[in-house]
Motif scaffolding. Structure first.
Motif, mmCIF file in Angstrom:
data_model
loop_
_atom_site.group_PDB
_atom_site.id
_atom_site.type_symbol
_atom_site.label_atom_id
_atom_site.label_comp_id
_atom_site.label_asym_id
_atom_site.label_seq_id
_atom_site.Cartn_x
_atom_site.Cartn_y
_atom_site.Cartn_z
ATOM 1 N N PRO A 38 0.763 -1.188 0.056
ATOM 2 C CA PRO A 38 -0.091 0.123 -0.034
ATOM 3 C C PRO A 38 0.778 1.177 -0.027
ATOM 4 C CG PRO A 38 -0.890 -1.547 1.614
ATOM 5 C CD PRO A 38 0.400 -2.154 1.218
ATOM 6 N N TRP A 39 1.860 1.152 0.780
ATOM 7 C CA TRP A 39 2.887 2.593 0.664
ATOM 8 C C TRP A 39 3.531 2.677 -0.709
ATOM 9 C CZ3 TRP A 39 7.880 4.158 -0.630
ATOM 10 C CH2 TRP A 39 8.049 5.240 0.107
ATOM 11 N N LEU A 40 3.727 1.697 -1.342
ATOM 12 C CA LEU A 40 4.349 1.862 -2.685
ATOM 13 C C LEU A 40 3.151 2.332 -3.719
ATOM 14 C CD1 LEU A 40 6.393 -1.354 -2.869
ATOM 15 C CD2 LEU A 40 7.315 1.054 -3.066
ATOM 16 N N LEU A 41 2.121 1.956 -3.493
ATOM 17 C CA LEU A 41 0.857 2.327 -4.323
ATOM 18 C C LEU A 41 0.491 3.755 -4.153
ATOM 19 C CD1 LEU A 41 -1.333 -0.893 -4.313
ATOM 20 C CD2 LEU A 41 -0.064 -0.139 -6.256
ATOM 21 N N PHE A 42 0.500 4.220 -2.659
ATOM 22 C CA PHE A 42 0.223 5.518 -2.285
ATOM 23 C C PHE A 42 1.149 6.386 -2.968
ATOM 24 C CE2 PHE A 42 0.707 9.064 0.477
ATOM 25 C CZ PHE A 42 -0.619 9.526 0.488
ATOM 26 N N LEU A 45 4.364 4.347 -7.016
ATOM 27 C CA LEU A 45 5.608 3.433 -7.306
ATOM 28 C C LEU A 45 4.855 2.034 -8.009
ATOM 29 C CD1 LEU A 45 8.082 4.219 -4.499
ATOM 30 C CD2 LEU A 45 8.203 5.071 -6.922
ATOM 31 N N TRP A 46 4.392 1.981 -9.018
ATOM 32 C CA TRP A 46 3.526 0.891 -9.612
ATOM 33 C C TRP A 46 4.485 -0.049 -9.769
ATOM 34 C CZ3 TRP A 46 -0.711 3.047 -8.172
ATOM 35 C CH2 TRP A 46 -0.956 4.273 -8.494
ATOM 36 N N PHE A 47 5.233 -0.076 -10.542
ATOM 37 C CA PHE A 47 6.442 -1.288 -10.997
ATOM 38 C C PHE A 47 6.771 -1.921 -9.650
ATOM 39 C CE2 PHE A 47 10.317 -2.976 -12.189
ATOM 40 C CZ PHE A 47 9.914 -3.999 -13.015
ATOM 41 N N GLU A 48 7.381 -1.096 -8.812
ATOM 42 C CA GLU A 48 8.068 -1.473 -7.494
ATOM 43 C C GLU A 48 6.807 -2.365 -6.572
ATOM 44 O OE1 GLU A 48 8.490 1.471 -8.535
ATOM 45 O OE2 GLU A 48 10.712 1.852 -8.639
ATOM 46 N N ALA A 49 5.653 -1.768 -6.733
ATOM 47 C CA ALA A 49 4.655 -2.478 -6.047
ATOM 48 C C ALA A 49 4.286 -3.582 -6.453
ATOM 49 C CB ALA A 49 3.381 -1.498 -5.831
ATOM 50 N N ALA A 50 4.222 -3.659 -7.851
ATOM 51 C CA ALA A 50 3.868 -5.046 -8.491
ATOM 52 C C ALA A 50 5.000 -6.348 -8.115
ATOM 53 C CB ALA A 50 3.753 -4.920 -10.057
#
Length: 164
Positions: A38-42, A45-50
């Motif tokens: 959730p922190w990455l999505l917020f 940082l889409w690629f890192e979150a995936a």
């Protein structure tokens, strides 16, 4: 004090866009450790979150099929620790991909203090130190007693004056 990296947006029509300047705190991100995806999505940082989501899913599946659920939890926690340590760097790289460039590194207590120090530059002054009263400095009188040295020191809690 924390360090803040100042990222300045690219200029449009030769005008500096100070209102889009970004201050990113360099250091460990606690929320990114507790809730990495959730922190990455917020923070967009889409690629890192995936990648993190895929890694956590793979770790969970392998741990459940092999019967090493506890080990899978430890590895997932280590992955969350990696995300928390690298969160600031990933945000900086994402802004650099959008055209921002690093302008300064400022040590400050908060983001507001970093903004003040950056935008006011040399005009930013700390309150002057208070003036101390003028006290005359007089050397203390030396007291002597017979048979004992004049000056003795203390080492720890035990006084050492040459006596037994």
């Amino acid at each position: 004090m924390a360090s803040y990296i100042v990222l300045v947006p690219p200029s449009q029509d030769n005008q500096v866009q100070g209102d889009r300047t970004v201050f990113i705190r360099d250091g460990f991100a606690i929320i990114a450790f507790v809730l990495p995806v959730p922190w990455l999505l917020f923070n967009r940082l889409w690629f890192e979150a995936a990648l993190v989501f895929a890694a956590v899913t793979a770790i969970s599946i392998v741990g459940s099929y092999t019967g090493h659920g506890n080990l899978a939890e430890i590895v997932a926690a280590l992955l969350a620790l990696l995300v928390a340590f690298e969160a600031s760097n990933w945000r900086i790289k994402a802004f650099e991909r959008r055209g921002f460039y690093p302008a300064a590194i400022i040590d400050a207590r908060s983001a507001a203090d970093a903004e003040t120090a950056y935008f006011h530059g040399d005009q930013f002054a700390v309150a002057p130190a208070p003036a101390l009263p003028d006290i005359p400095r007089v050397a203390p009188a030396v007291m002597t007693t017979e048979g004992k040295p004049v000056a003795g020191g203390m080492l720890g809690l035990v006084g050492y004056r040459g006596e037994r």
